[in-house]
Design a protein around this motif. Structure first.
Motif, PDB file in Angstrom:
ATOM      1  N   ALA A  46       0.850  -1.202   0.000  1.00 21.25           N
ATOM      2  CA  ALA A  46       0.000   0.000   0.000  1.00 21.25           C
ATOM      3  C   ALA A  46       0.878   1.242   0.000  1.00 21.25           C
ATOM      4  CB  ALA A  46      -0.899  -0.006   1.224  1.00 21.25           C
ATOM      5  N   GLU A  47       0.342   2.331  -0.554  1.00 20.65           N
ATOM      6  CA  GLU A  47       1.119   3.562  -0.611  1.00 20.65           C
ATOM      7  C   GLU A  47       0.219   4.786  -0.557  1.00 20.65           C
ATOM      8  OE1 GLU A  47       3.171   4.279  -4.341  1.00 20.65           O
ATOM      9  OE2 GLU A  47       1.643   3.181  -5.433  1.00 20.65           O
ATOM     10  N   ALA A  48       0.830   5.915  -0.231  1.00 20.05           N
ATOM     11  CA  ALA A  48       0.190   7.226  -0.296  1.00 20.05           C
ATOM     12  C   ALA A  48       1.005   8.049  -1.284  1.00 20.05           C
ATOM     13  CB  ALA A  48       0.170   7.901   1.065  1.00 20.05           C
ATOM     14  N   VAL A  49       0.323   8.778  -2.145  1.00 19.41           N
ATOM     15  CA  VAL A  49       0.995   9.539  -3.195  1.00 19.41           C
ATOM     16  C   VAL A  49       0.551  10.996  -3.129  1.00 19.41           C
ATOM     17  CG1 VAL A  49       1.379   9.738  -5.681  1.00 19.41           C
ATOM     18  CG2 VAL A  49       1.067   7.482  -4.650  1.00 19.41           C
ATOM     19  N   VAL A  50       1.519  11.903  -3.225  1.00 13.57           N
ATOM     20  CA  VAL A  50       1.275  13.341  -3.238  1.00 13.57           C
ATOM     21  C   VAL A  50       1.749  13.871  -4.590  1.00 13.57           C
ATOM     22  CG1 VAL A  50       1.770  15.561  -2.120  1.00 13.57           C
ATOM     23  CG2 VAL A  50       1.732  13.459  -0.753  1.00 13.57           C
ATOM     24  N   ALA A  59      -4.679  17.431 -11.648  1.00 15.01           N
ATOM     25  CA  ALA A  59      -3.253  17.213 -11.413  1.00 15.01           C
ATOM     26  C   ALA A  59      -2.434  17.976 -12.448  1.00 15.01           C
ATOM     27  CB  ALA A  59      -2.934  15.730 -11.490  1.00 15.01           C
ATOM     28  N   VAL A  60      -1.338  18.568 -11.999  1.00 16.01           N
ATOM     29  CA  VAL A  60      -0.403  19.245 -12.905  1.00 16.01           C
ATOM     30  C   VAL A  60       0.438  18.195 -13.605  1.00 16.01           C
ATOM     31  CG1 VAL A  60       1.564  20.826 -13.032  1.00 16.01           C
ATOM     32  CG2 VAL A  60      -0.341  21.328 -11.492  1.00 16.01           C
ATOM     33  N   THR A  61       1.027  17.307 -12.820  1.00 17.87           N
ATOM     34  CA  THR A  61       1.796  16.168 -13.321  1.00 17.87           C
ATOM     35  C   THR A  61       1.566  15.012 -12.354  1.00 17.87           C
ATOM     36  OG1 THR A  61       3.831  16.499 -12.044  1.00 17.87           O
ATOM     37  CG2 THR A  61       3.652  17.714 -14.130  1.00 17.87           C
ATOM     38  N   MET A  62       2.032  13.851 -12.721  1.00 14.00           N
ATOM     39  CA  MET A  62       1.946  12.704 -11.823  1.00 14.00           C
ATOM     40  C   MET A  62       3.295  12.469 -11.126  1.00 14.00           C
ATOM     41  SD  MET A  62      -1.143  12.025 -11.978  1.00 14.00           S
ATOM     42  CE  MET A  62      -1.397  10.445 -11.235  1.00 14.00           C
ATOM     43  N   THR A  63       4.147  13.475 -11.142  1.00 15.46           N
ATOM     44  CA  THR A  63       5.437  13.400 -10.458  1.00 15.46           C
ATOM     45  C   THR A  63       5.202  13.458  -8.956  1.00 15.46           C
ATOM     46  OG1 THR A  63       6.516  14.530 -12.297  1.00 15.46           O
ATOM     47  CG2 THR A  63       7.689  14.500 -10.190  1.00 15.46           C
ATOM     48  N   ARG A  64       5.724  12.488  -8.259  1.00 20.03           N
ATOM     49  CA  ARG A  64       5.503  12.400  -6.812  1.00 20.03           C
ATOM     50  C   ARG A  64       6.306  13.461  -6.077  1.00 20.03           C
ATOM     51  NH1 ARG A  64       4.388   6.201  -5.627  1.00 20.03           N
ATOM     52  NH2 ARG A  64       3.251   5.823  -7.538  1.00 20.03           N
ATOM     53  N   LEU A  65       5.651  14.045  -5.099  1.00 20.85           N
ATOM     54  CA  LEU A  65       6.276  15.060  -4.259  1.00 20.85           C
ATOM     55  C   LEU A  65       6.664  14.456  -2.915  1.00 20.85           C
ATOM     56  CD1 LEU A  65       3.790  18.014  -4.920  1.00 20.85           C
ATOM     57  CD2 LEU A  65       6.143  17.815  -5.753  1.00 20.85           C
ATOM     58  N   PRO A  66       7.494  15.180  -2.139  1.00 22.40           N
ATOM     59  CA  PRO A  66       7.796  14.708  -0.785  1.00 22.40           C
ATOM     60  C   PRO A  66       6.499  14.459  -0.019  1.00 22.40           C
ATOM     61  CG  PRO A  66       9.226  16.523  -1.367  1.00 22.40           C
ATOM     62  CD  PRO A  66       8.199  16.410  -2.479  1.00 22.40           C
ATOM     63  N   GLY A  67       6.533  13.423   0.794  1.00 22.85           N
ATOM     64  CA  GLY A  67       5.350  12.993   1.525  1.00 22.85           C
ATOM     65  C   GLY A  67       4.825  11.676   0.982  1.00 22.85           C
ATOM     66  N   SER A  68       5.101  11.410  -0.288  1.00 23.75           N
ATOM     67  CA  SER A  68       4.704  10.118  -0.873  1.00 23.75           C
ATOM     68  C   SER A  68       5.507   9.024  -0.172  1.00 23.75           C
ATOM     69  CB  SER A  68       5.011  10.099  -2.376  1.00 23.75           C
ATOM     70  OG  SER A  68       4.304  11.121  -3.044  1.00 23.75           O
ATOM     71  N   TYR A  69       4.842   7.927   0.135  1.00 24.90           N
ATOM     72  CA  TYR A  69       5.552   6.844   0.816  1.00 24.90           C
ATOM     73  C   TYR A  69       4.815   5.521   0.635  1.00 24.90           C
ATOM     74  CZ  TYR A  69       2.171   6.932   4.703  1.00 24.90           C
ATOM     75  OH  TYR A  69       1.039   6.859   5.470  1.00 24.90           O
ATOM     76  N   VAL A  70       5.525   4.443   0.891  1.00 25.25           N
ATOM     77  CA  VAL A  70       4.982   3.088   0.801  1.00 25.25           C
ATOM     78  C   VAL A  70       4.948   2.510   2.216  1.00 25.25           C
ATOM     79  CG1 VAL A  70       5.389   0.764  -0.118  1.00 25.25           C
ATOM     80  CG2 VAL A  70       5.901   2.774  -1.523  1.00 25.25           C
ATOM     81  N   HIS A  71       3.761   2.032   2.621  1.00 24.84           N
ATOM     82  CA  HIS A  71       3.604   1.453   3.957  1.00 24.84           C
ATOM     83  C   HIS A  71       2.244   0.761   4.012  1.00 24.84           C
ATOM     84  CE1 HIS A  71       2.980   1.271   8.321  1.00 24.84           C
ATOM     85  NE2 HIS A  71       4.289   1.311   8.389  1.00 24.84           N
ATOM     86  N   PRO A  72       2.144  -0.345   4.739  1.00 27.36           N
ATOM     87  CA  PRO A  72       0.854  -1.049   4.817  1.00 27.36           C
ATOM     88  C   PRO A  72      -0.299  -0.198   5.352  1.00 27.36           C
ATOM     89  CG  PRO A  72       2.609  -2.434   5.678  1.00 27.36           C
ATOM     90  CD  PRO A  72       3.201  -1.076   5.428  1.00 27.36           C
TER      91      PRO A  72
END
Length: 88
Positions: A46-50, A59-72
Motif C-alpha cells: 500500500a502507498e500514499a501519493v502526493v 493534477a499538474v503532473t503525476m510526479t511524486r512530491l515529498p510525503g509520498s511513501y509506501v507502507h501497509p
C-alpha cells in the motif's frame, strides 16, 4: 506549522481515495496538491501519493512530491505530515 486544508473539490480517476488540498505554504512551488492512497495488491505494498495540483483540482503532473511513501497503513494525514503539513 504549515497547514493543508481539504477543499470540497471531488477527485476521481485515481488508484484509490483521492483528495485535493490547499497548502498554507507551497510545497516545491505548489500551493495545491492531490493526495491519494492505494491498497496493496499482488507484490505491491500500500502507498500514499502526493502530486502537484491546480486550484480546480486537476493534477499538474503525476510526479511524486515529498510525503509520498509506501507502507501497509498509508494515509492522507501521514503523507501530509511527512511533507511538513498538518491538516487544518
Amino acid at each position: 506549522m504549515n497547514t493543508a486544508t481539504q477543499t470540497s473539490i471531488e477527485i476521481n480517476g485515481f488508484a484509490g481515495p483521492a483528495r485535493h488540498y490547499e497548502l498554507s505554504e507551497p510545497l516545491f512551488g505548489n500551493h495545491h496538491v492531490i493526495v491519494w492512497t492505494q491498497d496493496a495488491f499482488g507484490m505491491q505494498t500500500a502507498e500514499a501519493v502526493v502530486v502537484p495540483a491546480r486550484p480546480d483540482g486537476s493534477a499538474v503532473t503525476m510526479t511524486r512530491l515529498p510525503g509520498s511513501y509506501v507502507h501497509p497503513d498509508a494515509s492522507h494525514e501521514e503523507a501530509l505530515k511527512l511533507a511538513g503539513y498538518v491538516l487544518a
